[in-house]
Design a protein around this motif. Sequence first.
Motif, PDB file in Angstrom:
ATOM      1  N   GLY A  57       0.959  -1.331  -0.196  1.00 19.52           N
ATOM      2  CA  GLY A  57       0.065   0.037  -0.043  1.00 19.52           C
ATOM      3  C   GLY A  57       0.797   1.234  -0.134  1.00 19.52           C
ATOM      4  N   LEU A  58       1.958   1.317   0.694  1.00 22.01           N
ATOM      5  CA  LEU A  58       2.809   2.506   0.820  1.00 22.01           C
ATOM      6  C   LEU A  58       3.390   2.615  -0.428  1.00 22.01           C
ATOM      7  CD1 LEU A  58       4.190   2.035   4.563  1.00 22.01           C
ATOM      8  CD2 LEU A  58       2.608   3.937   3.412  1.00 22.01           C
ATOM      9  N   CYS A  59       3.797   1.573  -0.939  1.00 29.91           N
ATOM     10  CA  CYS A  59       4.575   1.765  -2.256  1.00 29.91           C
ATOM     11  C   CYS A  59       3.659   2.006  -3.419  1.00 29.91           C
ATOM     12  CB  CYS A  59       5.325   0.255  -2.775  1.00 29.91           C
ATOM     13  SG  CYS A  59       6.748   0.093  -1.864  1.00 29.91           S
ATOM     14  N   TRP A  60       2.631   1.704  -3.329  1.00 28.29           N
ATOM     15  CA  TRP A  60       1.399   1.856  -4.209  1.00 28.29           C
ATOM     16  C   TRP A  60       1.281   3.474  -4.245  1.00 28.29           C
ATOM     17  CZ3 TRP A  60      -3.150   4.545  -5.015  1.00 28.29           C
ATOM     18  CH2 TRP A  60      -3.801   4.132  -6.191  1.00 28.29           C
ATOM     19  N   LEU A  61       1.345   3.946  -3.048  1.00 21.95           N
ATOM     20  CA  LEU A  61       1.054   5.315  -2.834  1.00 21.95           C
ATOM     21  C   LEU A  61       2.028   6.310  -3.567  1.00 21.95           C
ATOM     22  CD1 LEU A  61      -0.698   7.785  -1.559  1.00 21.95           C
ATOM     23  CD2 LEU A  61       0.764   7.635   0.435  1.00 21.95           C
ATOM     24  N   VAL A  62       3.496   5.876  -3.054  1.00 22.13           N
ATOM     25  CA  VAL A  62       4.427   6.751  -3.604  1.00 22.13           C
ATOM     26  C   VAL A  62       4.455   6.815  -5.199  1.00 22.13           C
ATOM     27  CG1 VAL A  62       5.854   6.818  -1.751  1.00 22.13           C
ATOM     28  CG2 VAL A  62       6.172   4.933  -3.220  1.00 22.13           C
ATOM     29  N   VAL A  63       4.120   5.265  -5.964  1.00 22.44           N
ATOM     30  CA  VAL A  63       4.277   5.157  -7.205  1.00 22.44           C
ATOM     31  C   VAL A  63       3.047   5.873  -7.928  1.00 22.44           C
ATOM     32  CG1 VAL A  63       4.349   3.504  -8.843  1.00 22.44           C
ATOM     33  CG2 VAL A  63       5.646   2.946  -7.011  1.00 22.44           C
ATOM     34  N   PHE A  64       1.989   5.953  -7.277  1.00 23.50           N
ATOM     35  CA  PHE A  64       0.950   6.621  -7.609  1.00 23.50           C
ATOM     36  C   PHE A  64       1.308   8.391  -7.895  1.00 23.50           C
ATOM     37  CE2 PHE A  64      -2.135  10.047  -6.429  1.00 23.50           C
ATOM     38  CZ  PHE A  64      -3.218  10.034  -7.319  1.00 23.50           C
ATOM     39  N   PHE A  65       2.033   8.801  -6.969  1.00 23.77           N
ATOM     40  CA  PHE A  65       2.461  10.207  -7.139  1.00 23.77           C
ATOM     41  C   PHE A  65       3.655  10.189  -8.113  1.00 23.77           C
ATOM     42  CE2 PHE A  65       0.907  10.794  -2.732  1.00 23.77           C
ATOM     43  CZ  PHE A  65      -0.087  11.875  -2.935  1.00 23.77           C
ATOM     44  N   ASP A  66       4.350   9.173  -8.451  1.00 24.88           N
ATOM     45  CA  ASP A  66       5.296   9.262  -9.461  1.00 24.88           C
ATOM     46  C   ASP A  66       4.464   9.145 -10.909  1.00 24.88           C
ATOM     47  OD1 ASP A  66       6.615   7.916 -11.542  1.00 24.88           O
ATOM     48  OD2 ASP A  66       7.995   7.080 -10.025  1.00 24.88           O
ATOM     49  N   GLY A  67       3.653   8.661 -10.713  1.00 24.06           N
ATOM     50  CA  GLY A  67       2.723   8.548 -12.300  1.00 24.06           C
ATOM     51  C   GLY A  67       2.018   9.786 -12.429  1.00 24.06           C
ATOM     52  N   MET A  68       1.523  10.442 -11.312  1.00 25.61           N
ATOM     53  CA  MET A  68       1.117  11.961 -11.480  1.00 25.61           C
ATOM     54  C   MET A  68       1.998  12.806 -12.103  1.00 25.61           C
ATOM     55  SD  MET A  68      -1.257  13.809  -8.582  1.00 25.61           S
ATOM     56  CE  MET A  68       0.411  14.727  -7.875  1.00 25.61           C
ATOM     57  N   ASP A  69       3.252  12.889 -11.304  1.00 26.38           N
ATOM     58  CA  ASP A  69       4.288  13.944 -11.602  1.00 26.38           C
ATOM     59  C   ASP A  69       4.826  13.469 -13.135  1.00 26.38           C
ATOM     60  OD1 ASP A  69       7.214  15.195 -11.627  1.00 26.38           O
ATOM     61  OD2 ASP A  69       6.210  15.484  -9.712  1.00 26.38           O
ATOM     62  N   VAL A  70       5.053  12.338 -13.405  1.00 26.22           N
ATOM     63  CA  VAL A  70       5.335  12.173 -14.826  1.00 26.22           C
ATOM     64  C   VAL A  70       4.370  12.725 -16.067  1.00 26.22           C
ATOM     65  CG1 VAL A  70       5.863  10.363 -16.733  1.00 26.22           C
ATOM     66  CG2 VAL A  70       6.740  10.057 -14.306  1.00 26.22           C
ATOM     67  N   ASN A  71       3.129  12.634 -15.737  1.00 23.08           N
ATOM     68  CA  ASN A  71       2.293  13.089 -16.563  1.00 23.08           C
ATOM     69  C   ASN A  71       1.571  14.434 -16.447  1.00 23.08           C
ATOM     70  OD1 ASN A  71       0.938  10.387 -18.248  1.00 23.08           O
ATOM     71  ND2 ASN A  71       1.563   9.568 -16.302  1.00 23.08           N
ATOM     72  N   ILE A  72       2.063  15.100 -15.518  1.00 20.14           N
ATOM     73  CA  ILE A  72       1.740  16.339 -15.340  1.00 20.14           C
ATOM     74  C   ILE A  72       2.402  17.166 -16.314  1.00 20.14           C
ATOM     75  CG2 ILE A  72       2.374  18.454 -13.950  1.00 20.14           C
ATOM     76  CD1 ILE A  72       1.850  17.128 -11.467  1.00 20.14           C
ATOM     77  N   TYR A  73       3.358  17.268 -16.873  1.00 19.62           N
ATOM     78  CA  TYR A  73       3.967  18.038 -17.813  1.00 19.62           C
ATOM     79  C   TYR A  73       3.193  17.966 -19.091  1.00 19.62           C
ATOM     80  CZ  TYR A  73       7.637  19.939 -20.791  1.00 19.62           C
ATOM     81  OH  TYR A  73       8.360  20.707 -21.839  1.00 19.62           O
ATOM     82  N   GLY A  74       2.730  16.718 -19.590  1.00 23.56           N
ATOM     83  CA  GLY A  74       2.071  16.702 -20.941  1.00 23.56           C
ATOM     84  C   GLY A  74       0.691  17.229 -20.578  1.00 23.56           C
ATOM     85  N   ALA A  75       0.184  17.146 -19.456  1.00 21.42           N
ATOM     86  CA  ALA A  75      -1.320  17.585 -19.129  1.00 21.42           C
ATOM     87  C   ALA A  75      -1.495  19.206 -19.216  1.00 21.42           C
ATOM     88  CB  ALA A  75      -1.706  16.879 -17.679  1.00 21.42           C
ATOM     89  N   VAL A  76      -0.465  19.508 -18.921  1.00 18.44           N
ATOM     90  CA  VAL A  76      -0.415  21.048 -18.840  1.00 18.44           C
ATOM     91  C   VAL A  76       0.226  21.928 -20.127  1.00 18.44           C
ATOM     92  CG1 VAL A  76      -0.741  21.203 -16.321  1.00 18.44           C
ATOM     93  CG2 VAL A  76       1.471  21.685 -17.369  1.00 18.44           C
ATOM     94  N   MET A  77       0.702  20.926 -20.816  1.00 22.17           N
ATOM     95  CA  MET A  77       1.649  21.773 -22.157  1.00 22.17           C
ATOM     96  C   MET A  77       1.108  22.740 -22.823  1.00 22.17           C
ATOM     97  SD  MET A  77       4.561  21.546 -23.634  1.00 22.17           S
ATOM     98  CE  MET A  77       5.239  19.876 -23.347  1.00 22.17           C
ATOM     99  N   PRO A  78      -0.278  22.685 -23.141  1.00 20.90           N
ATOM    100  CA  PRO A  78      -0.892  23.708 -24.035  1.00 20.90           C
ATOM    101  C   PRO A  78      -0.971  24.820 -23.118  1.00 20.90           C
ATOM    102  CG  PRO A  78      -2.095  21.458 -24.247  1.00 20.90           C
ATOM    103  CD  PRO A  78      -1.258  21.399 -23.126  1.00 20.90           C
ATOM    104  N   HIS A  79      -1.348  24.950 -21.843  1.00 15.52           N
ATOM    105  CA  HIS A  79      -1.105  26.213 -21.160  1.00 15.52           C
ATOM    106  C   HIS A  79       0.015  26.996 -21.085  1.00 15.52           C
ATOM    107  CE1 HIS A  79      -5.660  25.161 -20.058  1.00 15.52           C
ATOM    108  NE2 HIS A  79      -4.953  23.909 -19.796  1.00 15.52           N
TER     109      HIS A  79
END
Length: 440
Positions: free
Chosen positions: A14-36
């Motif tokens: 569960g703890l590893c799931w949580l930190v990897v969840f934030f990993d996936g969020m951070d990796v994809n943030i850049y593409g998600a806000v690129m147009p802005h």
Amino acid sequence: MPKRSLRPVALVLGLCWLVVFFDGMDVNIYGAVMPHMLDDEGLGLTPASAGTIGSWTTFGMLLGALAAGNLTDWLGRRPVVIWSVILFSLGSALCALAEGPAFFGAGRFAAGLGLGGLMPTCLAMVMEFAPRGRVALATGLLMTSYHTGGMVATGLGLSLAPAFGWRWVFWAGVAPALVAVPLVLRYLPESPGVLLARGRRAEADTIAARYGLEPPEPAQAPAAGAKGRWDSVLALFAPGCRWATPLLWVASFCGLLLVYGVSTWLPQLMRASGYGLTSSISFLMVINLGGIVGMLIAGRTADRFGPVRVSALWFVLTAVGALLMGQQLGLALMYGVVFITGVWLFSAQVMVYAATNTVYAPGQRATGLGWVTGVGRLGAVVGPSVGGALVANGMQDWGFTAFAVAGLCGAAAISLVPLTARRGKRDAGAGAGAAPVTAA
């Protein structure tokens, strides 16, 4: 021997799931806000500099992954998890404060170092704590978090950025340091193998007993000292696994080429095929949803038939799905094809990670995982570049064909691992002092 439940290791998972969840969020943030970000004239970001910064991020992830194995053997698994989370959260804060592309790129590079180090460390921990016969399932469950984080990042980009600006999305990326780090400090145990290597036998046995593990043996402990860490790298090419190691690297390269290439260019390739803008973006959400389902299916299947067989078959099915996505199909049917392709595509790569558990001895597993993920990051650079080159030259129709070829190459590489592992065992048996290796 009956397979044991994952319940005793639910806290670690569960703890590893949580930190990897934030990993996936951070990796994809850049593409998600690129147009802005491109619309923000004050930032001065251009499409060319945006692509360069994306490469800096990936390069940071490559360095972080390569360093992770030796760092965890030196510092311990738990401290590397903590510092990795702090590092990519700090990188996100630097991005939120950036006034120009150079400062923003430095933030993404710092985030990449933390992101690259976190994934192999969490994979190594979950593999160590998972009960025998449940390693692939535990690995698949862990990786559902990455795609969940990616979907959340897309949601933040669609909702938060238009209302409050792109910087607030990166401020959301600071949350891991505030939420996950205190929980990891309080509840995540250290690796029994690492504790044993430091001479803390009683503590290692206590943790092993608490989580239903066998008491660690000296062979499970990573080698100590700088020489020991160097020897851990050299052990990847010992007679027992010298042929399996480069094959795992090739399979990981192909897998991450597919993951990052498809994730980056799927909407544009779909638009070139005649689908509308909204539908093209929606395909990205659908393929990630398929990825979550695929992790659960692949994990259970691999525990029964072996991660190598599952990864090879999944790569082939990904190639078939990529070719189908290049056809002119009705919208509803294409949504189904994209979803099913997501089921195979992402978990094919994750089962390559699970296959390392069958190749490397416990003492070399963190180093082996670090190099498999690190070398694979080169595929993460090549995949988007291949897609970009095809789009730039008006050859979008060849995009899905190129991804299909990568899937077949990945299938061929991972399929050869059992043969080389058996050959390695024979070589190891013939050589003096060679470490035994379990055939995949």
